[in-house]
Design an enzyme around this catalytic site. Structure first.
Site, PDB file in Angstrom:
ATOM      1  CG  ASP A  67      -0.305  -0.544   2.562  1.00 25.19           C
ATOM      2  OD1 ASP A  67       1.118  -0.739   2.398  1.00 25.19           O
ATOM      3  OD2 ASP A  67      -1.126  -1.069   3.307  1.00 25.19           O
ATOM      4  CG  ASN A 136      -8.734  -1.265  12.028  1.00 21.63           C
ATOM      5  OD1 ASN A 136      -7.989  -2.222  11.855  1.00 21.63           O
ATOM      6  ND2 ASN A 136      -9.463  -0.360  11.981  1.00 21.63           N
ATOM      7  CG  HIS A 138      -6.079  -1.951   9.099  1.00 24.37           C
ATOM      8  ND1 HIS A 138      -6.565  -0.638   9.666  1.00 24.37           N
ATOM      9  CD2 HIS A 138      -4.558  -2.315   9.029  1.00 24.37           C
ATOM     10  CE1 HIS A 138      -5.168  -0.138  10.236  1.00 24.37           C
ATOM     11  NE2 HIS A 138      -3.829  -1.160   9.331  1.00 24.37           N
ATOM     12  CD  GLU A 143      -9.065   1.610   8.298  1.00 20.93           C
ATOM     13  OE1 GLU A 143      -9.141   0.133   8.779  1.00 20.93           O
ATOM     14  OE2 GLU A 143      -8.018   2.368   8.246  1.00 20.93           O
TER      15      GLU A 143
HETATM   16  C1  GLP Z   1      -0.636   0.269   8.309  1.00 20.47           C
HETATM   17  C2  GLP Z   1       0.303  -0.057   7.365  1.00 20.47           C
HETATM   18  C3  GLP Z   1      -0.497  -2.064   7.528  1.00 20.47           C
HETATM   19  C4  GLP Z   1       0.453  -2.346   9.404  1.00 20.47           C
HETATM   20  C5  GLP Z   1      -0.328  -1.848  10.318  1.00 20.47           C
HETATM   21  C6  GLP Z   1       0.021  -1.813  11.432  1.00 20.47           C
HETATM   22  O1  GLP Z   1      -1.746   0.788   8.941  1.00 20.47           O
HETATM   23  N1  GLP Z   1      -0.949  -0.175   5.736  1.00 20.47           N
HETATM   24  O2  GLP Z   1       0.314  -2.325   6.347  1.00 20.47           O
HETATM   25  O3  GLP Z   1      -0.136  -3.524   9.185  1.00 20.47           O
HETATM   26  O4  GLP Z   1       0.250  -0.080   9.940  1.00 20.47           O
HETATM   27  O5  GLP Z   1       1.474  -0.829  11.451  1.00 20.47           O
HETATM   28  P1  GLP Z   1       1.951  -1.362  12.840  1.00 20.47           P
HETATM   29  O6  GLP Z   1       3.062  -2.499  12.504  1.00 20.47           O
HETATM   30  O7  GLP Z   1       3.095  -0.322  12.891  1.00 20.47           O
HETATM   31  O8  GLP Z   1       1.400  -1.832  14.070  1.00 20.47           O
END
Ligand code: GLP
Length: 247
Positions: A67, A136, A138, A143
């Protein structure tokens, strides 16, 4: 699904790197799906170490990131392109022509999303996809409520995700509210997926994803349907699992 619970974040990261490196040695032109966020940083650090100390080569590897924020140029220090360059690409021998990160500045976003999907197909599909998980539930920027069959497209971020990301920006107003993300359908077509999670703040999302019903309201729960999925977590992220002995 193979659940692997490790004592520490470092051990979880090493295990993920071991699997990725093994796949790369078996198939040097591996198509690797990458994720951003804090969670995969340990994995990237370990892959860099393996490259430097053990001769692990990325020269023939192709990457596709999950993404990217819409509206941030690649030079912006919070863009996912920038993140990947700083935390992985600039430390390894990857060919820049084989790096794919959605372009958040693309003039025609829909056409760009279609192109991204066709590039994945052109390279023969993703062999191994790394995933993190949002608090959440995702995955990538899919989402809660995202179609389980979705493809690469624009998504509006939830208020929770915008708040979670605000710590990286000067203020809430600067946090992008939309992103390009691979769809859940796109992710499910990867031949193998490795979902990583650590810390207690991910425990509920991991429980819902693994032990809850499969639902679009917890996008990560689709992993229950994947043919070859690994869920690698530390003890804290595993702490709410009830069907698993975690020591
Ligand atoms: C963002 C990214 C996700 C990732 C999430 C969790 O939303 N788009 O791909 O998994 O953050 O991030 P973190 O690993 O910093 O908790």
């Amino acid at each position: 699904m193979l659940l692997i619970v490790k004592d520490s974040y470092e051990a979880m990261s090493r295990e993920a790197a071991r699997v990725v490196a093994e796949r790369m040695r078996r198939k040097p032109n591996l198509v690797l799906g990458l994720a951003t966020g804090g969670t995969p940083l340990g994995l990237y650090k370990e892959l860099i170490r393996m490259h430097k100390e053990e001769g692990l080569s990325f020269a023939k590897v192709t990457t596709f990131n999950l993404d990217e924020y819409i509206g941030l140029p690649r030079t912006h220090d919070q863009s996912y392109f920038y993140f990947m360059r700083e935390n992985l690409f600039k430390h390894i021998d990857i060919d820049p022509r084989y790096i794919h990160v959605p372009d958040g500045m693309a003039p025609e976003i829909d056409a760009h999303c279609e192109w991204y999907e066709s590039e994945i197909t052109r390279y023969g599909g993703i062999d191994v996809q790394i995933l993190g998980i949002g608090a959440n539930g995702h995955i990538a920027f899919n989402e809660p409520g995202s179609s389980l069959g979705s493809r690469t497209r624009i998504k509006t971020l939830t208020e929770q995700t915008v708040k979670d990301n605000a710590r990286f920006f000067k203020n809430m107003a600067e946090v992008p509210k939309t992103a390009i993300t691979m769809g859940i359908g796109t992710i499910m077509e990867a031949k193998e997926v490795i979902l990583l999670a650590n810390k207690t703040n991910k425990a509920e999302a991991i429980r819902a994803a693994i032990e809850g019903p499969m639902t679009a309201m917890v996008p990560a729960s689709i992993i229950q349907m994947h043919r070859k999925a690994y869920v690698m977590v530390d003890k804290e992220a595993a702490s709410k699992l009830t069907h698993t002995f975690t020591g």
